[in-house]
Design an enzyme around this catalytic site. Structure first.
Site, short mmCIF file in Angstrom:
data_model
loop_
_atom_site.label_atom_id
_atom_site.label_comp_id
_atom_site.label_asym_id
_atom_site.label_seq_id
_atom_site.Cartn_x
_atom_site.Cartn_y
_atom_site.Cartn_z
N CYS B 87 1.29 -1.07 0.44
CA CYS B 87 -0.04 -0.54 0.27
C CYS B 87 0.97 1.37 -0.59
O CYS B 87 1.60 1.79 -1.06
CB CYS B 87 -0.92 0.37 1.25
N HIS B 203 -3.77 -5.40 1.07
CA HIS B 203 -3.53 -5.46 2.47
C HIS B 203 -3.27 -7.80 3.09
O HIS B 203 -4.13 -7.81 3.81
CB HIS B 203 -3.71 -4.98 3.69
N GLU B 205 -1.80 -8.07 5.20
CA GLU B 205 -1.29 -8.75 6.52
C GLU B 205 -2.37 -8.62 7.55
O GLU B 205 -2.81 -9.14 8.85
CB GLU B 205 -0.19 -7.60 7.12
#
Lengths: 763, 234
Positions: B87, B203, B205
């Site tokens: 990002c 994302h 994560e």
């Protein structure tokens, strides 16, 4: 008169005349009290300080006696009202800090910055307690979207909310948006923040220790937002546009640094107290911290870092520049504090000290420009007990019934799902980061957001709710209903309601009919909170939400948090498997008064809203919590606006980003035989939820519900993906293709917002 | 010895905690690296996390590329070391010239936060080896400036050399536009020619722990740890 403590005018400032007093929105009674307190004429700086702290926003002068009736205690309460945020106990030494606050008036004239700084302010309230903000929610209320001004406000407010929280890295986990003509020109922006802390890290805003140093931390002080607290305490008029320069400007990047610095300062143990500079900036933060600690303070405004030269003490004391904190520390800790702040590229500047004489003193270039007895400054505003009487018009409304003929009930559901208040808020939620911090277990778009407490198995559920139409029609029942709806939403996820924060948005309290709404709504909220063991931990009162066309509907927004012991058992709102059984928990009564059906489809805001049965609500909550903990539920969704039909529709339609919808096949015949179809489908009595479960769990669920004295009606089955929502009653069959309902539901807001490309301030 | 992965915290980064957690869950040792650092502290790989470095005030990543730590990051990349930008980290990598192209404001001019379906186009990069080409995973995006752009020649070269790592695709039943930001050729993530620098907008994560209902992103990090493990033991 003999002066209590001497103070002198700052060179060049205007003398305090009657006109100047009126300009500061202080009435004769209040001004006389000020002169008596000081024993002399106030200086202009003092007058400004009084006008801020004695504003409705800061003093609660019309509402304090009513608010005292709220229950505020319980074994779960770590910090009740009176601090920057309430704090409730969680397992294993953890605690949750949360608070809601309005930013209505600023957002009415400058939607982007008004909403953004509303989020910024509430985040500071939470991290000033030593809690790391982990979620924000918001309740937005606007006029209808066919008016371009309302579209402009809506787009700007949503972008403002989003840009601030997104940059801060705090997920938005829930909220509500509703539309009614009463909010045209007077939108409501209520922002709630939730933070997590170790109970031992709890910080306070209580100054103590004579000789301790006051430091400002964070942004420098500019001329923005001067008199914001006073602005928030008057009606909106054509003149309000001139207040635009009083709206603060937000800088979320600085706030992110301020957040990290503040938490490091608190956990380092180097500070005595900390408070954010919100409404009335340096004035309220310093005066309130001193009053809580029973000490005096002396501020030297010539030491405060300013954004432009030549700012007067008056301006510095009343600026509402954002992203600032006031810290109290022992003198030998100052260098250490400055080192921590430097690490985060922030300034920490000593600007004053704690004194032993109880006087709130401001000096500038060696001259004392304000010297006010501190306790009286904070608590000495005259209190008012305005008359409260329901208006005949309000009574009349309760006996209204629709004159319009009911359309085909197929159409009714479609119209309701397309009504912006009920429609999917995907357009809104997409603009808010809902997954940052990687703790979001249930995302916006369901009953309540659920967040995992990092490193543990448990989670916090959160919601904001209020059905303002019900409050308008019957403030007492509506007040109870707002708490009950919030608690149902929390319980639907499997979490136990723990406590609330409230944002009480009303019109002008000096109007008896308005004050009646306030008193009655608060009575209802208090009763419900007692019944649910959900104490009030703080909140905010926003009055004068009215413009020349009248007051807003009374809107006491309830922010609630709850605890779920095992995050992996959190229950979503929507159907998940074909063949699951669908059950209705609670008793259908067919109550159409105050319903969305009457209001949105039959153009009738009237009738008595459903009476709230607090015992049944509590029984439903216990049933939902126990069923979730036993892993019985596949989904649970509360019944609110639009009743059973809308709830079933939403369960079929699925979440905002679902790739699958489900049909359902439901038979209403066996229960509540006396009800008409429209009552069954669209009645809005509370204490009900639609749940789904695997067929082999039906009997167990029914036993569980019975043990809490809650009826559990078998309705039917979840049907194939992308099928029909079928509802049968005797010989009649209603059927809606779910994909079509989903499209209506999702497109309702974007379709209306696509009408123009709005230019919005900010980046 | 487990591999060391440095996660850089710029002022305004806000995904460093969960990125570190994802790295550690996958079996590496995570190190938080301050933007003022002048070395990588012995890290085998560098992750530039999401957030709003320097408030994204000029243009996403445009100021962060000048942060002191970026000299060390660039040297690491030039020497063939692993650098991954997620990002805002992808934006920084592009601004710093570690990857071609740029990320501009979303086509719809609004911040967009939602799950997206991305297809893995390369299963041999430093963070995709546990995938098969064609795998589709659903992970979140959350950005205001994620529209990947490059001139036509660059785009052709990316496609021709197989440097597109992730692409937004339409899953059956999804009724949101599959491309969340108007990216050229539906590009969600790319790598450099050597394959040691990878950047993407989604994302992983944020969905790397099954407790949250899906761990679709976890394999990105286990792939990375596999790769580093092989390098460390070699």
């Amino acid at each position: 008169m003999t002066a209590v403590v001497h103070a002198e005018a700052f060179p060049g400032e205007r003398p305090v005349t009657d006109a100047v007093v009126r300009e500061h929105k202080l009435n004769e009674l209040e001004y006389t009290a000020i002169e008596r307190l000081l024993g002399r004429t106030p200086t202009l700086t003092e007058l400004g300080i009084f006008s801020a702290l004695w504003s409705e926003h800061c003093s609660y002068k019309h509402t304090k006696p009513v608010l005292r009736r709220f229950p505020t205690e319980g074994p779960q309460v770590v910090q009740g009202p009176g601090e920057n945020a309430g704090v409730l106990r969680l397992p294993d030494g953890w605690a949750v800090a949360f608070k809601i606050e309005s930013h209505n008036h600023p957002s009415a004239v400058e939607p982007y910055q008004g909403a953004a700084t509303g989020v910024g302010g509430i985040l500071r309230d939470v991290f000033t307690m030593g809690a790391r903000p982990v979620a924000v929610l918001n309740s937005l209320r606007l006029g209808p979207l066919d008016d371009p001004r309302n579209r402009y406000l809506f787009a700007g407010i949503v972008k403002g909310v989003g840009d601030y929280g997104n940059c801060m890295g705090v997920p938005t986990l829930g909220g509500e948006v509703s539309f009614s003509s009463c909010y045209s020109g007077n939108p409501l922006v209520n922002a709630m923040a939730v933070g997590i802390l170790r109970e031992t890290d709890l910080a306070t805003a209580r100054a103590h220790g004579v000789g301790n140093v006051l430091l400002t931390v964070g942004a420098s002080t500019g001329r923005d937002g001067i008199h914001g607290a006073s602005f928030a305490s008057e009606d909106l008029t054509a003149e309000s546009e001139k207040r635009r320069p009083q709206v603060q400007v937000g800088d979320p990047f600085t706030e992110k640094l301020l957040l990290e610095a503040s938490l490091e300062l608190i956990t380092s143990g180097q500070i005595v107290a900390i408070q954010d500079m919100g409404a009335a900036g340096l004035t309220s933060s310093s005066a309130e911290m001193a009053a809580r600690g029973g000490v005096g303070v002396e501020l030297d405004t010539s030491l405060v870092p300013t954004r432009e030269p030549g700012m007067t003490p008056y301006e510095i004391m009343l600026s509402e520049s954002q992203e600032r904190m006031l810290v109290v520390a022992e003198p030998h800790q100052v260098e250490r504090i400055q080192a921590i702040c430097r690490k985060w590229e922030l300034d920490a500047t000593p600007v004053g000290r704690v004194t032993d004489d109880g006087i709130f003193r401001v000096i500038h270039d060696g001259r004392t420009v304000a010297a006010i007895p501190g306790a009286e400054l904070v608590d000495g505003c005259p209190m008012y007990a305005p008359p409260a009487e329901e208006s005949p018009k309000a009574r009349q409304r309760r006996s209204l019934v629709p004159v319009k003929a009911a359309p085909d009930l197929h159409l009714v559901l479609e119209q309701l799902l397309d009504a912006p208040t009920i429609a999917s808020k995907r357009w809104v939620f997409e603009q808010y980061d809902s997954t940052v911090r990687a703790g979001s277990a249930i995302l916006p778009g369901g009953d309540a957001g659920v967040l995992r407490v990092p490193g543990t198995r448990f989670g916090v559920a959160m919601t904001v709710d209020c059905n303002a139409r019900h409050v308008l029609l019957d403030p007492y029942e509506g007040g109870k209903g707002a708490v009950a709806e919030a608690a149902r939403n929390i319980a639907c996820t499997g979490a136990r309601p723990l406590g609330i924060t409230d944002c009480l948005n009303f019109g002008n309290p000096q109007v008896p009919a308005i004050f009646h709404q306030f008193v009655e709504a608060c009575r209802g909220i208090a009763e419900a909170c007692i019944a649910f063991d959900t104490p009030v931990t703080g909140g905010n009162v926003s009055l004068y939400n009215q413009n020349p066309d009248g007051a807003i509907d009374p809107t006491p927004t309830i922010g609630m948090v709850g605890l779920i012991d095992n995050i992996t058992l959190a229950v979503p709102s929507h159907f998940r498997h074909e063949g699951d059984a669908i059950l209705l928990l609670g008793t259908p009564k067919g109550h159409l008064g105050g319903s969305a059906y009457w209001a949105e489809v039959l153009d009738c805001v009237g009738g008595p809203p459903p009476p709230v049965d607090l015992a049944a609500e509590r029984g439903l909550q216990e049933t939902l919590i126990a069923a979730a903990a036993s892993g019985l539920l596949m989904s649970a969704h509360d019944l609110s606006e639009g009743g059973l039909a809308v709830a079933l529709g939403e369960c079929c339609i699925g979440g905002p980003w679902a790739t699958t919808t489900f049909g359902c096949d439901v038979e209403l015949g066996q229960h509540a035989d006396q009800l008409t179809d429209e009552q069954w489908l669209f009645g809005e009595e509370g204490a009900r939820a639609v749940v789904s479960c695997s067929p082999q769990h039906v009997a167990e669920l029914q036993r569980l519900a019975a043990s809490h004295a809650i009826p559990c009606h078998y309705l039917g089955l979840v049907a194939a993906p992308d099928g029909e929502m079928r509802v049968r009653r005797r010989e009649r069959v209603y059927a809606w293709p779910v994909r079509r309902l989903r499209k209506l539901h999702l497109d309702a807001i974007p379709r209306r917002m696509a009408a123009d490309t709005t230019v919005i301030a900010g980046s | 010895m487990s591999a060391r992965v440095a996660v850089v915290r710029f002022p305004g980064s806000n995904c460093e905690d969960e990125t570190l957690a994802a790295v550690e869950r996958a079996g590496a040792a995570g190190v938080l690296l301050d933007y003022r650092a002048t070395s990588l502290d012995g890290a085998d790989a560098v992750l530039l996390p999401g957030g709003f470095s320097y408030g994204d005030y000029l243009r996403s990543g445009a100021i962060a590329r000048f942060a002191p730590v970026m000299d060390a990051v660039r040297a690491h990349a030039d020497a063939g070391g692993v650098v991954i930008g997620i990002c805002n980290g992808f934006q920084i990598a592009c601004e710093a010239g570690l990857l071609p192209g740029a990320l501009l404001r979303n086509a719809q001019q609004r911040f967009t936060s939602r799950p997206v379906d991305v297809r893995i186009e390369r299963a041999d990069t430093v963070c995709t080896t546990r995938f098969t080409v064609g795998d589709v995973i659903r992970i979140p995006v959350a950005h205001g400036e994620g529209r990947y752009v490059a001139d036509a020649d660059t785009l052709d070269r990316l496609e021709g050399d197989g440097l597109v790592v992730m692409r937004y695709v339409q899953e059956d039943g999804a009724d949101a536009p599959h491309n969340p930001n108007g990216s050229a050729r539906d590009i969600a993530g790319i790598c450099n020619a050597a394959g040691n620098v990878v950047g993407f907008m989604p994302h992983p994560e944020r969905l790397a722990d099954a407790v949250l209902g899906s761990d679709a992103g976890h394999r990105i990090f286990t792939s990375l740890v596999d790769r580093l493990g092989a390098a460390v033991s070699a």
